[in-house]
Design an enzyme around this catalytic site. Sequence first.
Site, PDB file in Angstrom:
ATOM      1  N   ARG A  37      -7.452  -2.064 -10.357  1.00  0.00           N
ATOM      2  CA  ARG A  37      -7.860  -1.008  -9.496  1.00  0.00           C
ATOM      3  C   ARG A  37      -8.153   0.313 -10.115  1.00  0.00           C
ATOM      4  NH1 ARG A  37      -6.403  -1.424  -3.920  1.00  0.00           N
ATOM      5  NH2 ARG A  37      -6.387  -3.502  -3.320  1.00  0.00           N
ATOM      6  N   ARG A  41      -9.622   5.346  -5.648  1.00  0.00           N
ATOM      7  CA  ARG A  41      -9.225   6.475  -5.376  1.00  0.00           C
ATOM      8  C   ARG A  41      -8.332   7.349  -6.148  1.00  0.00           C
ATOM      9  NH1 ARG A  41      -7.223   5.114   0.794  1.00  0.00           N
ATOM     10  NH2 ARG A  41      -6.164   3.663  -0.364  1.00  0.00           N
ATOM     11  N   ARG A  50     -17.536   8.365  -2.395  1.00  0.00           N
ATOM     12  CA  ARG A  50     -17.228   7.505  -1.278  1.00  0.00           C
ATOM     13  C   ARG A  50     -17.026   8.374   0.223  1.00  0.00           C
ATOM     14  NH1 ARG A  50     -13.626   3.845  -0.099  1.00  0.00           N
ATOM     15  NH2 ARG A  50     -14.392   4.379   1.874  1.00  0.00           N
ATOM     16  N   ASP A  86     -14.406  -5.943  -3.498  1.00  0.00           N
ATOM     17  CA  ASP A  86     -13.050  -6.322  -2.826  1.00  0.00           C
ATOM     18  C   ASP A  86     -12.997  -8.043  -2.709  1.00  0.00           C
ATOM     19  OD1 ASP A  86     -10.858  -4.613  -1.716  1.00  0.00           O
ATOM     20  OD2 ASP A  86     -11.232  -6.588  -0.236  1.00  0.00           O
ATOM     21  N   TYR A 161      -5.740 -12.678   5.361  1.00  0.00           N
ATOM     22  CA  TYR A 161      -6.540 -11.632   5.909  1.00  0.00           C
ATOM     23  C   TYR A 161      -7.205 -11.982   6.932  1.00  0.00           C
ATOM     24  CZ  TYR A 161      -5.050  -8.510   2.040  1.00  0.00           C
ATOM     25  OH  TYR A 161      -4.216  -7.677   1.391  1.00  0.00           O
TER      26      TYR A 161
HETATM   27  O1  1CP Z   1     -10.831  -1.275  -9.870  1.00  0.00           O
HETATM   28  C1  1CP Z   1     -10.898  -2.403  -9.419  1.00  0.00           C
HETATM   29  O2  1CP Z   1      -9.776  -2.923  -9.716  1.00  0.00           O
HETATM   30  C2  1CP Z   1     -11.758  -3.137  -8.957  1.00  0.00           C
HETATM   31  C3  1CP Z   1     -11.854  -2.859  -7.306  1.00  0.00           C
HETATM   32  C4  1CP Z   1     -10.767  -3.672  -6.277  1.00  0.00           C
HETATM   33  C5  1CP Z   1     -10.211  -4.933  -6.613  1.00  0.00           C
HETATM   34  C6  1CP Z   1     -10.109  -5.651  -7.693  1.00  0.00           C
HETATM   35  C7  1CP Z   1     -10.684  -3.356  -4.968  1.00  0.00           C
HETATM   36  C8  1CP Z   1     -11.280  -2.277  -4.570  1.00  0.00           C
HETATM   37  N1  1CP Z   1     -10.062  -4.210  -4.406  1.00  0.00           N
HETATM   38  C9  1CP Z   1      -9.607  -5.027  -5.287  1.00  0.00           C
HETATM   39  C10 1CP Z   1      -8.706  -6.361  -4.887  1.00  0.00           C
HETATM   40  C11 1CP Z   1      -7.994  -6.530  -3.770  1.00  0.00           C
HETATM   41  N2  1CP Z   1      -8.233  -6.170  -2.468  1.00  0.00           N
HETATM   42  C12 1CP Z   1      -6.766  -7.179  -3.799  1.00  0.00           C
HETATM   43  C13 1CP Z   1      -6.138  -7.813  -4.697  1.00  0.00           C
HETATM   44  C14 1CP Z   1      -5.659  -6.757  -5.896  1.00  0.00           C
HETATM   45  C15 1CP Z   1      -4.318  -5.979  -5.416  1.00  0.00           C
HETATM   46  O3  1CP Z   1      -3.273  -6.793  -5.141  1.00  0.00           O
HETATM   47  O4  1CP Z   1      -4.220  -5.037  -5.509  1.00  0.00           O
HETATM   48  C16 1CP Z   1      -6.228  -7.312  -2.513  1.00  0.00           C
HETATM   49  C17 1CP Z   1      -4.918  -7.722  -1.784  1.00  0.00           C
HETATM   50  C18 1CP Z   1      -7.220  -6.518  -1.684  1.00  0.00           C
HETATM   51  C19 1CP Z   1      -7.172  -6.199  -0.173  1.00  0.00           C
HETATM   52  C20 1CP Z   1      -7.145  -4.939   0.194  1.00  0.00           C
HETATM   53  N3  1CP Z   1      -8.446  -3.855  -0.022  1.00  0.00           N
HETATM   54  C21 1CP Z   1      -6.312  -4.093   0.188  1.00  0.00           C
HETATM   55  C22 1CP Z   1      -4.795  -4.122   0.508  1.00  0.00           C
HETATM   56  C23 1CP Z   1      -4.260  -4.058   1.704  1.00  0.00           C
HETATM   57  C24 1CP Z   1      -2.657  -4.833   1.947  1.00  0.00           C
HETATM   58  O5  1CP Z   1      -2.723  -6.142   2.466  1.00  0.00           O
HETATM   59  O6  1CP Z   1      -1.926  -4.211   1.638  1.00  0.00           O
HETATM   60  C25 1CP Z   1      -6.684  -2.596   0.386  1.00  0.00           C
HETATM   61  C26 1CP Z   1      -6.166  -1.237   0.559  1.00  0.00           C
HETATM   62  C27 1CP Z   1      -8.251  -2.685   0.297  1.00  0.00           C
HETATM   63  C28 1CP Z   1      -9.284  -1.739   0.121  1.00  0.00           C
HETATM   64  C29 1CP Z   1      -9.541  -1.448  -0.998  1.00  0.00           C
HETATM   65  N4  1CP Z   1     -10.309  -2.049  -2.024  1.00  0.00           N
HETATM   66  C30 1CP Z   1     -10.705  -1.560  -3.057  1.00  0.00           C
HETATM   67  C31 1CP Z   1     -10.433  -0.215  -3.026  1.00  0.00           C
HETATM   68  C32 1CP Z   1     -10.912   0.934  -4.072  1.00  0.00           C
HETATM   69  C33 1CP Z   1     -10.025   0.069  -1.699  1.00  0.00           C
HETATM   70  C34 1CP Z   1      -9.473   1.334  -0.975  1.00  0.00           C
HETATM   71  C35 1CP Z   1     -10.648   1.865  -0.031  1.00  0.00           C
HETATM   72  C36 1CP Z   1     -10.755   3.147  -0.017  1.00  0.00           C
HETATM   73  O7  1CP Z   1     -10.961   3.970  -0.954  1.00  0.00           O
HETATM   74  O8  1CP Z   1     -10.489   3.566   1.143  1.00  0.00           O
END
Ligand code: 1CP
Length: 359
Positions: A37, A41, A50, A86, A161
């Site tokens: 990540r 943010r 964004r 994502d 999900y």
């Molecule tokens: O920089 C990076 O790592 C690339 C971007 C990336 C990755 C690898 C994003 C962008 N998402 C992910 C993978 C992801 N998405 C996972 C596996 C990794 C982890 O465990 O963190 C999971 C479970 C998700 C699902 C997801 N997407 C969540 C988690 C929700 C929960 O169940 O608690 C969330 C909050 C998102 C949104 C998201 N994805 C990525 C970003 C930058 C964001 C935030 C969006 C925003 O800016 O509002």
Amino acid sequence: MTLRPGHPLNSGASASSAVVRQLRGDQKAARPVWFMRQAGRSLPEYRALRERYAMLESCVTPDIAAEITLQPVRRHGVDAAIFFSDIVVPFLLAGIDVEIQSGVGPVIDQPVRSHRDLDRLRPLEAHSLEPIAEAVSQVVQELGSTPLIAFGGAPFTLASYLIEGGPSKDLAITRAMMSEDRELWDAVLTWCADITAAFISAQVHAGASALQLFDSWAGKLGAQDYVSSAAPHSAALFSQLDDLVDDSGTRVPRIHFGLGTAEFLPEMLAVGADAIGVDATITLAKAHAALGGEVPLQGNIDVGLLDAPWEVLRRHLDDVLESGRVAPGHVLNLSHGVPKDTDPDVLTKIVDYVHEVGS
Ligand code: 1CP
């Protein structure tokens, strides 16, 4: 289909990078670092971009996805980029009504909970992946010798999900389906594995030099349930990536990461991974021993210490570097994704420190 001649692993651009070498078990390479990540943010330049694009819209707009992928590389000087996307993007590309709500995460309008719902699970058509391939091509052109990491969600985590309809603490509906309707369960996870294999494959063919499968919620299962109900689908996914090999016949390195999975790391390796991502619940040395001593590791700076005074964090970095020295390959990373309130300067400082001392 093996990788094309101009792919960075074939042209030599990324094959000698520290990340690829360490993941292939070459400890003589410098110790590299990147952050899960890292694109996101914690970066003001990400937040500014964004403001104009919704999350999933930015993922399928090649110029935007490419720009966000490159931001942390320019700012921190990390040794790898991870593609900005994502795990639920393949849902979107396969026509599922999904959005990512700010502060919540992925939300699915009509969850999949019955055999009738299976009709909505359409194959992911190759042309839908064009924006992904285009974004990756742009990124690798700019990255040069810095490798890009492709990623996707493991079938269990992704299916959670689709079944729950959004983030869930205990995954109760998911686990009920798992134990009560095996046929439905297998159909849903098979579809998740198929669309994610296509998603990862598109990223790799377009130029990614390593890949990571996130099974973030696998730790909510015990080892037994993981082995019987999740692992076969992850193995099926990885086997669809077997043709991702370079000119010398060596496969694109595969990292497998889960949270709270310290009890079953060998099982996570056995599904077809080459390296294991380690969270904060186990030291790298213990993970190394549990895995039989022959597996490159990635991790595991405790995200809970990113706000700590530098002296405390530095001692922790020294411990992680020392602990990782035993493994036949070590890529420094966090124990989980960068928390959104993290001071980005701390991340830059970690990169500088690792580059200074982490040989
Ligand atoms: O920089 C990076 O790592 C690339 C971007 C990336 C990755 C690898 C994003 C962008 N998402 C992910 C993978 C992801 N998405 C996972 C596996 C990794 C982890 O465990 O963190 C999971 C479970 C998700 C699902 C997801 N997407 C969540 C988690 C929700 C929960 O169940 O608690 C969330 C909050 C998102 C949104 C998201 N994805 C990525 C970003 C930058 C964001 C935030 C969006 C925003 O800016 O509002």
